[in-house]
Motif scaffolding. Structure first.
Motif, short mmCIF file in Angstrom:
data_model
loop_
_atom_site.label_atom_id
_atom_site.label_comp_id
_atom_site.label_asym_id
_atom_site.label_seq_id
_atom_site.Cartn_x
_atom_site.Cartn_y
_atom_site.Cartn_z
N PRO A 142 26.61 40.72 14.96
CA PRO A 142 26.44 41.07 13.55
C PRO A 142 26.86 42.51 13.21
CG PRO A 142 24.46 40.01 14.40
CD PRO A 142 25.35 40.30 15.57
N TYR A 143 26.98 43.37 14.22
CA TYR A 143 27.24 44.79 14.00
C TYR A 143 28.64 45.22 14.40
CZ TYR A 143 22.23 44.19 14.16
OH TYR A 143 20.97 43.72 13.95
N GLY A 144 29.29 44.43 15.26
CA GLY A 144 30.61 44.80 15.75
C GLY A 144 30.94 44.02 17.00
N GLU A 145 31.83 44.58 17.79
CA GLU A 145 32.28 43.91 19.01
C GLU A 145 31.90 44.74 20.24
OE1 GLU A 145 34.72 42.84 15.61
OE2 GLU A 145 34.88 44.75 16.64
N VAL A 146 31.53 44.03 21.30
CA VAL A 146 31.44 44.63 22.63
C VAL A 146 32.83 44.49 23.23
CG1 VAL A 146 30.40 44.51 24.92
CG2 VAL A 146 29.01 44.06 22.89
N ILE A 147 33.40 45.60 23.63
CA ILE A 147 34.74 45.59 24.18
C ILE A 147 34.61 45.67 25.70
CG2 ILE A 147 36.98 46.74 24.20
CD1 ILE A 147 36.07 48.12 21.53
N GLU A 148 34.98 44.59 26.37
CA GLU A 148 34.86 44.55 27.82
C GLU A 148 35.79 43.49 28.39
OE1 GLU A 148 30.88 43.39 29.02
OE2 GLU A 148 30.74 42.01 27.34
N VAL A 149 36.03 43.59 29.67
CA VAL A 149 36.81 42.59 30.38
C VAL A 149 35.84 41.48 30.76
CG1 VAL A 149 38.09 42.10 32.49
CG2 VAL A 149 38.49 44.23 31.25
N ASP A 150 36.12 40.27 30.29
CA ASP A 150 35.31 39.12 30.68
C ASP A 150 36.24 37.92 30.82
OD1 ASP A 150 35.85 38.89 27.97
OD2 ASP A 150 33.89 38.10 27.43
N ASN A 161 53.61 43.57 32.97
CA ASN A 161 54.06 44.53 34.00
C ASN A 161 54.31 43.85 35.34
OD1 ASN A 161 53.73 46.47 32.01
ND2 ASN A 161 51.72 47.10 32.74
N GLN A 162 55.24 42.93 35.33
CA GLN A 162 55.62 42.15 36.51
C GLN A 162 54.42 41.43 37.14
OE1 GLN A 162 56.45 45.70 36.75
NE2 GLN A 162 58.44 45.43 35.78
N GLY A 163 53.46 41.00 36.31
CA GLY A 163 52.30 40.26 36.79
C GLY A 163 51.24 41.12 37.45
N MET A 164 51.37 42.44 37.34
CA MET A 164 50.44 43.35 38.02
C MET A 164 49.33 43.87 37.10
SD MET A 164 51.55 43.35 41.09
CE MET A 164 50.80 44.75 41.88
N CYS A 165 49.33 43.44 35.84
CA CYS A 165 48.33 43.94 34.88
C CYS A 165 47.90 42.79 33.97
CB CYS A 165 48.95 45.08 34.06
SG CYS A 165 47.81 45.78 32.84
N GLY A 166 46.59 42.58 33.90
CA GLY A 166 46.06 41.57 32.99
C GLY A 166 45.74 42.20 31.65
N ARG A 167 46.25 41.59 30.59
CA ARG A 167 45.97 42.09 29.24
C ARG A 167 44.88 41.23 28.62
NH1 ARG A 167 49.84 44.28 24.55
NH2 ARG A 167 48.36 44.10 22.82
N HIS A 168 43.75 41.85 28.31
CA HIS A 168 42.67 41.22 27.56
C HIS A 168 42.88 41.67 26.12
CE1 HIS A 168 40.44 39.93 31.16
NE2 HIS A 168 41.14 40.92 31.70
#
Length: 164
Positions: free
Chosen positions: A17-25, A33-40
């Motif tokens: 209700p207040y905003g977003e929790v920004i995290e990797v889940d 980047n040639q499969g070396m970086c996951g973009r969330h």
């Protein structure tokens, strides 16, 4: 004597209700980047009435439990995101607004390492409070002309006792 404000862990569902929790889940939305970086991807809604998004660095002194909340603030013209750089947990106090726009129904959350937050535009919130150690933060918020800060001081403060 201040009112006691219970402390809860910071979760996306409770904070919604207040905003977003920004995290990797979970798995990344895509690999780059040639499969070396996951973009969330696209984890927070940046929302500004005018002006532009700016990135600032905040260097905040440590706070401790028990913690007194005697004031909250809000930013009517833009959202505000906090990204901890040092892994220090932060106390996040938020409130709903009643029909007159005054803060009510305060809630307190404690972040965990790897969690950041984005507060929606106009959400009442406590001051930046790294708990137990000083903290540096990247803050993404509105840069523009005119005031973008409202403060509300409580007649009776709230007390957050910490983990119980």
């Amino acid at each position: 004597m201040p009112k006691t404000l219970p402390l809860a862990p910071l979760t996306a569902e409770m904070f919604a209700p207040y905003g977003e929790v920004i995290e990797v889940d979970g798995a990344p939305d895509k690999l780059i980047n040639q499969g070396m970086c996951g973009r969330h991807h696209d984890r927070a809604l940046l929302d500004f009435s005018d002006g532009r998004a700016g990135i600032s660095l905040f260097d905040a002194k440590a706070r401790a439990f028990p913690h007194i909340v005697d004031m909250v603030e809000r930013h009517p013209d833009g959202s505000q995101a906090f990204v901890p750089l040092d892994g220090v947990p932060m106390l996040v106090v938020v409130a709903s607004a009643d029909s007159d726009g005054r803060p009510t129904n305060l809630q307190a959350f404690l972040s965990q390492p790897g969690q950041s937050i984005n507060l929606h535009r106009g959400v009442w919130h406590g001051v930046l409070a790294p708990m137990g150690a000083p903290g540096r933060f990247i803050v993404i918020d509105r840069i523009g002309d005119g005031p973008n800060l409202e403060e509300h001081w409580f007649d009776e403060a709230y007390l957050v006792e910490g983990k119980g």
